[in-house]
Write an enzyme that holds these catalytic residues in place. Sequence first.
Site, PDB file in Angstrom:
ATOM      1  N   GLU A 156     -36.764  92.941 -31.508  1.00  0.00           N
ATOM      2  CA  GLU A 156     -36.786  91.532 -31.914  1.00  0.00           C
ATOM      3  C   GLU A 156     -35.390  91.008 -31.593  1.00  0.00           C
ATOM      4  OE1 GLU A 156     -36.333  88.402 -33.237  1.00  0.00           O
ATOM      5  OE2 GLU A 156     -36.386  89.066 -35.322  1.00  0.00           O
ATOM      6  N   LEU A 157     -35.287  90.313 -30.452  1.00  0.00           N
ATOM      7  CA  LEU A 157     -33.971  90.003 -29.896  1.00  0.00           C
ATOM      8  C   LEU A 157     -33.632  88.515 -30.017  1.00  0.00           C
ATOM      9  CD1 LEU A 157     -34.343  92.372 -26.804  1.00  0.00           C
ATOM     10  CD2 LEU A 157     -33.392  92.891 -29.053  1.00  0.00           C
ATOM     11  N   GLU A 173     -27.169  81.401 -27.330  1.00  0.00           N
ATOM     12  CA  GLU A 173     -27.544  81.266 -28.737  1.00  0.00           C
ATOM     13  C   GLU A 173     -26.320  80.768 -29.519  1.00  0.00           C
ATOM     14  OE1 GLU A 173     -29.015  85.007 -30.157  1.00  0.00           O
ATOM     15  OE2 GLU A 173     -30.577  84.056 -31.350  1.00  0.00           O
ATOM     16  N   ASN A 215     -27.999  88.866 -40.571  1.00  0.00           N
ATOM     17  CA  ASN A 215     -28.375  87.488 -40.935  1.00  0.00           C
ATOM     18  C   ASN A 215     -29.485  87.423 -41.990  1.00  0.00           C
ATOM     19  OD1 ASN A 215     -30.244  88.329 -39.059  1.00  0.00           O
ATOM     20  ND2 ASN A 215     -30.388  86.367 -38.002  1.00  0.00           N
ATOM     21  N   SER A 228     -29.053  91.391 -31.184  1.00  0.00           N
ATOM     22  CA  SER A 228     -28.797  90.628 -29.956  1.00  0.00           C
ATOM     23  C   SER A 228     -29.505  91.261 -28.751  1.00  0.00           C
ATOM     24  CB  SER A 228     -27.296  90.601 -29.700  1.00  0.00           C
ATOM     25  OG  SER A 228     -26.821  91.918 -29.506  1.00  0.00           O
ATOM     26  N   CYS A 279     -32.466  83.757 -35.511  1.00  0.00           N
ATOM     27  CA  CYS A 279     -32.856  83.859 -34.103  1.00  0.00           C
ATOM     28  C   CYS A 279     -33.941  82.847 -33.742  1.00  0.00           C
ATOM     29  CB  CYS A 279     -33.296  85.283 -33.779  1.00  0.00           C
ATOM     30  SG  CYS A 279     -34.438  85.918 -34.976  1.00  0.00           S
ATOM     31  N   LYS A 325     -30.317 101.978 -40.250  1.00  0.00           N
ATOM     32  CA  LYS A 325     -28.897 101.644 -40.112  1.00  0.00           C
ATOM     33  C   LYS A 325     -28.761 100.134 -40.313  1.00  0.00           C
ATOM     34  CE  LYS A 325     -26.089 100.096 -37.072  1.00  0.00           C
ATOM     35  NZ  LYS A 325     -25.230  99.325 -37.974  1.00  0.00           N
ATOM     36  N   PRO A 326     -28.287  99.741 -41.508  1.00  0.00           N
ATOM     37  CA  PRO A 326     -28.091  98.305 -41.710  1.00  0.00           C
ATOM     38  C   PRO A 326     -26.802  97.853 -41.023  1.00  0.00           C
ATOM     39  CG  PRO A 326     -27.554  99.526 -43.723  1.00  0.00           C
ATOM     40  CD  PRO A 326     -27.918 100.546 -42.687  1.00  0.00           C
ATOM     41  N   ALA A 327     -26.649  96.555 -40.838  1.00  0.00           N
ATOM     42  CA  ALA A 327     -25.414  96.034 -40.252  1.00  0.00           C
ATOM     43  C   ALA A 327     -24.254  96.335 -41.197  1.00  0.00           C
ATOM     44  CB  ALA A 327     -25.544  94.531 -40.033  1.00  0.00           C
TER      45      ALA A 327
HETATM   46  P1  ADP Z   1     -25.272  90.395 -34.039  1.00  0.00           P
HETATM   47  O1  ADP Z   1     -24.594  89.726 -32.891  1.00  0.00           O
HETATM   48  O2  ADP Z   1     -26.276  89.586 -34.748  1.00  0.00           O
HETATM   49  O3  ADP Z   1     -24.331  91.142 -34.948  1.00  0.00           O
HETATM   50  P2  ADP Z   1     -25.892  92.895 -32.875  1.00  0.00           P
HETATM   51  O4  ADP Z   1     -26.945  93.150 -31.876  1.00  0.00           O
HETATM   52  O5  ADP Z   1     -24.478  93.097 -32.495  1.00  0.00           O
HETATM   53  O6  ADP Z   1     -26.186  91.434 -33.363  1.00  0.00           O
HETATM   54  O7  ADP Z   1     -26.145  93.737 -34.205  1.00  0.00           O
HETATM   55  C1  ADP Z   1     -27.411  94.031 -34.729  1.00  0.00           C
HETATM   56  C2  ADP Z   1     -27.400  95.445 -35.266  1.00  0.00           C
HETATM   57  O8  ADP Z   1     -27.151  96.322 -34.187  1.00  0.00           O
HETATM   58  C3  ADP Z   1     -26.310  95.715 -36.291  1.00  0.00           C
HETATM   59  O9  ADP Z   1     -26.820  96.640 -37.257  1.00  0.00           O
HETATM   60  C4  ADP Z   1     -25.230  96.366 -35.465  1.00  0.00           C
HETATM   61  O10 ADP Z   1     -24.391  97.212 -36.222  1.00  0.00           O
HETATM   62  C5  ADP Z   1     -26.078  97.180 -34.506  1.00  0.00           C
HETATM   63  N1  ADP Z   1     -25.403  97.567 -33.261  1.00  0.00           N
HETATM   64  C6  ADP Z   1     -24.489  96.877 -32.554  1.00  0.00           C
HETATM   65  N2  ADP Z   1     -24.116  97.590 -31.466  1.00  0.00           N
HETATM   66  C7  ADP Z   1     -24.808  98.758 -31.492  1.00  0.00           C
HETATM   67  C8  ADP Z   1     -24.879  99.913 -30.646  1.00  0.00           C
HETATM   68  N3  ADP Z   1     -24.164 100.015 -29.546  1.00  0.00           N
HETATM   69  N4  ADP Z   1     -25.715 100.913 -31.003  1.00  0.00           N
HETATM   70  C9  ADP Z   1     -26.472 100.809 -32.112  1.00  0.00           C
HETATM   71  N5  ADP Z   1     -26.449  99.760 -32.941  1.00  0.00           N
HETATM   72  C10 ADP Z   1     -25.643  98.739 -32.639  1.00  0.00           C
END
Ligand code: ADP
Length: 490
Positions: free
Chosen positions: A257-258, A392, A158, A236, A291, A181-183
Amino acid sequence: MNSLVNNTLWRTQLYINGEWRDADNKKQFSVVNPATGKIIAHVADGGAIETRCAIEAADNAQKQWKHLTVKARSTILRKWFDLVTKNQQDLAYILTCEQGKPLTEAQREVDYGASYIEWFSEEAKRIYGDVIAPQSNDKRAIILKQPVGVVATITPWNFPCAMLARKLAPALAAGCTVVVKPAAQTPLSALALAVLAEQAGVPAGVLNIVCGENAEAIGHELTTHPLVRKLSFTGSTAVGKKLIQQCASSVKKVTMELGGNAPFIVFDDADIDAAVHGAIASKFRNSGQTCVCANRFYIHADVYDQFVEKFSHEISQLVMGNGLDKATTLGPLISPEAVQKVQHLVDDALAKGAVKKDVGNFTLSENLAEEYFYPPTLLINVPSTARICSEEIFGPVAALIKFTTEQEVISMANATEFGLAGYFYAQDMSRIWRVAEQLEVGMVGVNEGILSNEMTPFGGVKQSGWGREGSHYGIEDYVNIKYMCIGNLT
Ligand code: ADP
């Protein structure tokens, strides 16, 4: 990308130990522009092997990085800030292409991210230790602050630029090295930031970026590898809890930061125009995908109708479309699944008695991917049993609930497992103190809908997380305290 002034910012490879490289198995994953639904890049798909390689590089690099003078680290960070600022337009363009937010919001995000790099380039010099009164005259007690070591960061889609800068800047300032590790939805902003970091003089191995679709595999390495000393995560609550558990096996420090479920309260003595202005900013920025977004609007019965009328008018003025179009104020959501999730929450609220208020029609031009867009929506008379009040939303939906007494609304506002941000509008000074002190949140906006900046601490309580980012508190999570006792002094 033709629209970039600086084409070198468009990278699709992993950045490990100062080298741009493919995944060992040459696999790639695609990045989609959510406004058009079209693939804009194929990015190297790293996994556990590449992550281990990056961790080892970070560990090696840390030996030199921590021994640089703080002045030297500060100078590099300052150069990085200058380069990010200089390339603001390009970084914003990349951000909008992969994330969808309007270009003006993307520019603001780049500036916001840059402000953390600037701030921590300065804070690097202010990591102070302590001298504590000795237990006896032949002793001295000294507190040293030392970098925690290799830091892993996992960031969300986001705010792909700012969330990263907010973690990298304090980590590097403190003398840590980092594996990022970016999304997978938004790796391009992170890679572009790395190009500029390299140019600013961040040495090989100090900053490493492992992109990849297999978040579990990368995450597992980052949370269990013994050389990683700390994890900083934004995402999340569900994933955060899992990562905390994984980090427990090697007792890593964690910053989390959740999720949030911010209440937005408008009291009967509020300035309604200001409240509407704040509500629009808080709710619809980034199409509601933040968030700290207002998730539940509690409006006092005496000002309810007035607020609904003004709020719906302002909502009707939003322009939904491609973030690259100048007129757009509301972009797409990150994925069709996100759109469906929002729709389920709205359906549930309507089934339980909420009413959808007419805020106008929002149509899209033909070349856009309809399945990524959700129109701004105003729900009134939402019952507190609706899922939208406890989950959320992460979409452009405002859910309004009527209240009558201060105690009632404080109870409702606090009836959530989350505790990130909260907002309220009121004029009475006694009420302002009473309510601000009682809200169970890490950040409270009083007559203000946007509250974060680099000089103030960002973070939550309850299940919204641990630790604070930004401000002078922000660096504390990246240093260890060492107590040094000198004895037998004569
Ligand atoms: P959102 O719902 O905002 O995508 P996530 O918590 O799923 O939130 O994702 C936030 C980050 O955490 C992203 O970089 C995603 O790839 C990573 N992520 C999701 N699942 C895992 C996991 N099991 N282990 C490590 N990183 C993860």
